[in-house]
Write a protein that holds these residues in place. Sequence first.
Motif, PDB file in Angstrom:
ATOM      1  N   LEU A  24      26.902 -36.998 -29.970  1.00 45.47           N
ATOM      2  CA  LEU A  24      27.997 -36.497 -29.154  1.00 45.47           C
ATOM      3  C   LEU A  24      27.662 -35.087 -28.692  1.00 45.47           C
ATOM      4  N   ASP A 191      18.334 -29.495 -35.761  1.00 41.42           N
ATOM      5  CA  ASP A 191      19.161 -28.444 -36.355  1.00 41.42           C
ATOM      6  C   ASP A 191      18.356 -27.246 -36.855  1.00 41.42           C
ATOM      7  N   HIS A 285      27.389 -27.040 -37.837  1.00 37.02           N
ATOM      8  CA  HIS A 285      28.607 -27.034 -37.022  1.00 37.02           C
ATOM      9  C   HIS A 285      29.807 -26.450 -37.724  1.00 37.02           C
TER      10      HIS A 285
HETATM   11  C1  LIG Z   1      26.398 -23.340 -25.587  1.00 35.97           C
HETATM   12  C2  LIG Z   1      25.513 -23.634 -26.758  1.00 35.97           C
HETATM   13  N1  LIG Z   1      25.688 -22.936 -27.905  1.00 35.97           N
HETATM   14  C3  LIG Z   1      24.905 -23.210 -28.991  1.00 35.97           C
HETATM   15  C4  LIG Z   1      23.937 -24.167 -28.931  1.00 35.97           C
HETATM   16  C5  LIG Z   1      23.048 -24.434 -30.120  1.00 35.97           C
HETATM   17  N2  LIG Z   1      23.353 -25.692 -30.798  1.00 35.97           N
HETATM   18  C6  LIG Z   1      24.513 -26.339 -30.648  1.00 35.97           C
HETATM   19  S1  LIG Z   1      24.559 -27.764 -31.554  1.00 35.97           S
HETATM   20  C7  LIG Z   1      23.006 -27.499 -32.155  1.00 35.97           C
HETATM   21  C8  LIG Z   1      22.357 -28.438 -33.136  1.00 35.97           C
HETATM   22  C9  LIG Z   1      22.289 -29.867 -32.708  1.00 35.97           C
HETATM   23  O1  LIG Z   1      23.596 -30.408 -32.591  1.00 35.97           O
HETATM   24  P1  LIG Z   1      24.008 -31.784 -33.250  1.00 35.97           P
HETATM   25  O2  LIG Z   1      23.744 -31.640 -34.739  1.00 35.97           O
HETATM   26  O3  LIG Z   1      25.451 -31.994 -32.931  1.00 35.97           O
HETATM   27  O4  LIG Z   1      23.146 -32.832 -32.618  1.00 35.97           O
HETATM   28  C10 LIG Z   1      22.477 -26.319 -31.661  1.00 35.97           C
HETATM   29  C11 LIG Z   1      21.137 -25.769 -31.987  1.00 35.97           C
HETATM   30  C12 LIG Z   1      23.807 -24.867 -27.710  1.00 35.97           C
HETATM   31  N3  LIG Z   1      22.889 -25.856 -27.566  1.00 35.97           N
HETATM   32  N4  LIG Z   1      24.596 -24.585 -26.637  1.00 35.97           N
END
Ligand SMILES: Cc1ncc(C[n+]2csc(CCOP(=O)(O)O)c2C)c(N)n1
Length: 288
Positions: A24, A191, A285
């Motif tokens: 998501l 991550d 998160h």
């Molecule tokens: C606007 C903005 N702020 C911060 C980030 C950094 N970020 C957000 S979720 C995530 C890990 C992967 O997510 P998930 O574990 O939900 O797949 C990372 C490194 C970004 N991409 N955009």
Amino acid sequence: MLGPGDDAALVSAPDGRVVVTTDLLLEGRHFRRDWSSAYDIGRKAAAQNLADVSAMGAEPTAIVVGLGLPAATGTAWVDGLADGFREECALVGASVVGGDIARSADGVVIGVTALGDLGGRAPVTRSGARPGDLVAIAGRLGHAAAGLALLLAGREGFPELVEAHRRPRPPYSCGPEAARLGATAMLDVSDGLLQDLGHIAEESGVSIDLDPAALPLPGPLTEAAGALAADPLEWVLTGGDDHALAATFPQDTPLPPHWLVVGRVGEGSEVTVGGRPAGPGGWDHFRE
Ligand SMILES: Cc1ncc(C[n+]2csc(CCOP(=O)(O)O)c2C)c(N)n1
Ligand SMILES: Nc1ncnc2c1ncn2[C@@H]1O[C@H](COP(=O)(O)OP(=O)(O)OP(=O)(O)O)[C@@H](O)[C@H]1O
Ligand SMILES: [Mg+2]
């Protein structure tokens, strides 16, 4: 076999088993519409899911996309997003076979589900690493985190890094390649390297020690770190969003040069850097 347009799609599964994964993406959390174009966001949302399929050692075959869009979203924006999905999928020979759109009260919401095929291979899980194995990575580390830091700081001048935040370039073909080479465990680094290797350590019941001297610190990363008074190694160890593949291999595996050996698997349960405990780091998160 049967793409978008009917009540459901029909996807061939030559292997007889199907790899399936979902992720998501939320506006503000995973992307910002003032930092990334619709096209970039489509590429990124597809890439994040296709990389998970690849990290199982499989070839992606199809994705379906669920969208929540605020009322004011223009058709040009949605077209750009669709182009991004289509073009990222085309890189791996997959296609967008369906989806759904609903109006969201606030912000863009993107849910992607990807399917993949193992071609008769065993899946490469997180639980197969054994003491003595090599730890190797394919793809970029720390670039998207550097790009994010530059955008947050409003700094210009490192287009390659900002681009890495907007559009990851997972080394898709390296997933099935690692499976063929006999990888014992694998995942994509979404991550942060330390946190994600922690999943392999935990699931496999092993420790992992990274060699800090072996971790790649390319010029733009060190230069951007200098400009922001940041630590480039911190980006490499804890930055997410690049979707490099990290895998473990039996120690005598001959690896092609795009697999960079960065550490060793041992007995125990910790992830260490140069023998020193490093803490999980990475993206959480519910912490950030
Ligand atoms: C606007 C903005 N702020 C911060 C980030 C950094 N970020 C957000 S979720 C995530 C890990 C992967 O997510 P998930 O574990 O939900 O797949 C990372 C490194 C970004 N991409 N955009
Ligand atoms: N809410 C949930 N319900 C059921 N299973 C879940 C849920 N959230 C995660 N999982 C499962 O936990 C495992 C790990 O999920 P995780 O999201 O950490 O992996 P990932 O998709 O590789 O990482 P990322 O989301 O950072 O890309 C996956 O098998 C996933 O299907
Ligand atoms: Mg993953």
